[in-house]
Write an enzyme that holds these catalytic residues in place. Sequence first.
Site, PDB file in Angstrom:
ATOM      1  N   GLU A 243       6.195   6.527   0.698  1.00 44.88           N
ATOM      2  CA  GLU A 243       6.888   5.392   0.817  1.00 44.88           C
ATOM      3  C   GLU A 243       8.216   5.324   0.627  1.00 44.88           C
ATOM      4  O   GLU A 243       9.003   4.853  -0.058  1.00 44.88           O
ATOM      5  CB  GLU A 243       6.455   4.382  -0.159  1.00 44.88           C
ATOM      6  CG  GLU A 243       6.864   2.848   0.091  1.00 44.88           C
ATOM      7  CD  GLU A 243       5.975   1.869  -0.934  1.00 44.88           C
ATOM      8  OE1 GLU A 243       6.358   0.802  -0.964  1.00 44.88           O
ATOM      9  OE2 GLU A 243       5.139   2.276  -1.705  1.00 44.88           O
ATOM     10  N   ASN A 341       2.612  -6.328  -1.164  1.00 48.29           N
ATOM     11  CA  ASN A 341       2.939  -7.236  -2.171  1.00 48.29           C
ATOM     12  C   ASN A 341       2.888  -8.870  -1.873  1.00 48.29           C
ATOM     13  O   ASN A 341       3.353  -9.023  -0.732  1.00 48.29           O
ATOM     14  CB  ASN A 341       4.142  -6.728  -3.023  1.00 48.29           C
ATOM     15  CG  ASN A 341       3.745  -5.176  -3.644  1.00 48.29           C
ATOM     16  OD1 ASN A 341       3.571  -4.277  -2.629  1.00 48.29           O
ATOM     17  ND2 ASN A 341       3.708  -5.285  -4.785  1.00 48.29           N
TER      18      ASN A 341
END
Length: 446
Positions: A243, A341
């Site tokens: 990431e 998220n």
Amino acid sequence: MARGFLPLPDARAFRLENARAPACLVSAGGVAADADGFMRIDVMIENGRIASLAPAGGFHLDGEDVPRVDCGGAIVLPRLVDIHTHLDKGHIWPRRRNPDGSFMGALAAAEADREANWSAQDVARRMDFALRCALAHGTGAIRTHLDSIGKQTAISWPVFAEMRENWAGVIALQATALLPIDLVLDDEPQFRAIVETVARYEGVLGGVTYLGAAPDAKLDAALDRLFQAAAAEGLDVDLHVDESLAPDARTLSRIAQAAIRNRFRGKILCGHCCALATMDEDDLARTIDLACEARLAVVSLPMCNQYLQDRASGRTPRLRGVAPLHELKAAGIPVMVASDNTRDPFYAYGDLDLLEVFREATRICHLDHSDRNWLRTVAATPADVMGLDRHGRLEAGDPADLVIVRARAMTELLSRPQSDRTIVVAGRAIDNTPPDYSELDDIVGL
């Protein structure tokens, strides 16, 4: 109570007529698809299930005493499947903002909030709120990562188990343990306890590989240990991978090699994979070949990755930070997109609305002007990876869990939020009003 734009009868049996449905998600044969990949069908619903599907006008039951609803060409989808979320972090933004929008800023803010606030009651309140948001938008299944480190493992997993029981039959829930990959070797007793917890709650074993450092022998050893532990307990694996846009973030190939080396037979999902976008074509091709051999699947989180990646103060971002979905898909690797998220330091926005995710993914990843079956990325493909054979498709015998939108074509579907969509659960239209943010005011400091 808002029940969407299309009124449905409160009846044991009724028929949806003249609907459009994506051919890639429908089992009905003998129906030609249009230029967008949609087919015109009728859907017979009985006792909360899809009794049958037929070409529009194909039932020929004029004498049948069943209410009929003319969809007018509106698109009908199965309820969608969100395979990568963080329900334990959701909605903490008002009390714990990301100070600069960076990944490290998000990491520090989320860790501080976890240590200070994540009691069982706090996690349960926010998790239930998030699930009601997802339900209002038409999601039927969710996999969430749960921070599993220190005291939090013993707090969040029982909360999740209670939530899964409370939401059974409404939203199917799975959980993945989220822990730093270093912990696998550096704290063997804690890792064993996490594995035992995941097995007890029938979860998935996960972890975060290095964000920017070059992979090394320690990573290989940690991956071996993780795959061996998962195999011993019969667990699938779901990892946060590369990431980062750092040139040294190259762990996807090491994950594939570890899976091959350990002859791991479970399912392996790799999330993010942002660094693949920085590889040259030869390195990318070699990595994709390894991923194919190891039977990896990949989920991209386009909205969150756009928010965090290539961010610097006063500088316009140059890179999108999303995985190369076209190349992965062309190689036969299952690809998906998901919410990630929601209103927390890693992503200040979002509402667990997979139609929003798909709309933004289409624009960010150029899913248009290519294959017509990209809707599988938020439906059938994640359902397969989660092992849910009654989700993400329109098939006779399945629960009548539907999302009906006013749009009649792909350009209409993606041009507006479709906020007046009709959500059907077990053959009944539900109230699709999202919960009000003020419900959480007392725990987020407003």
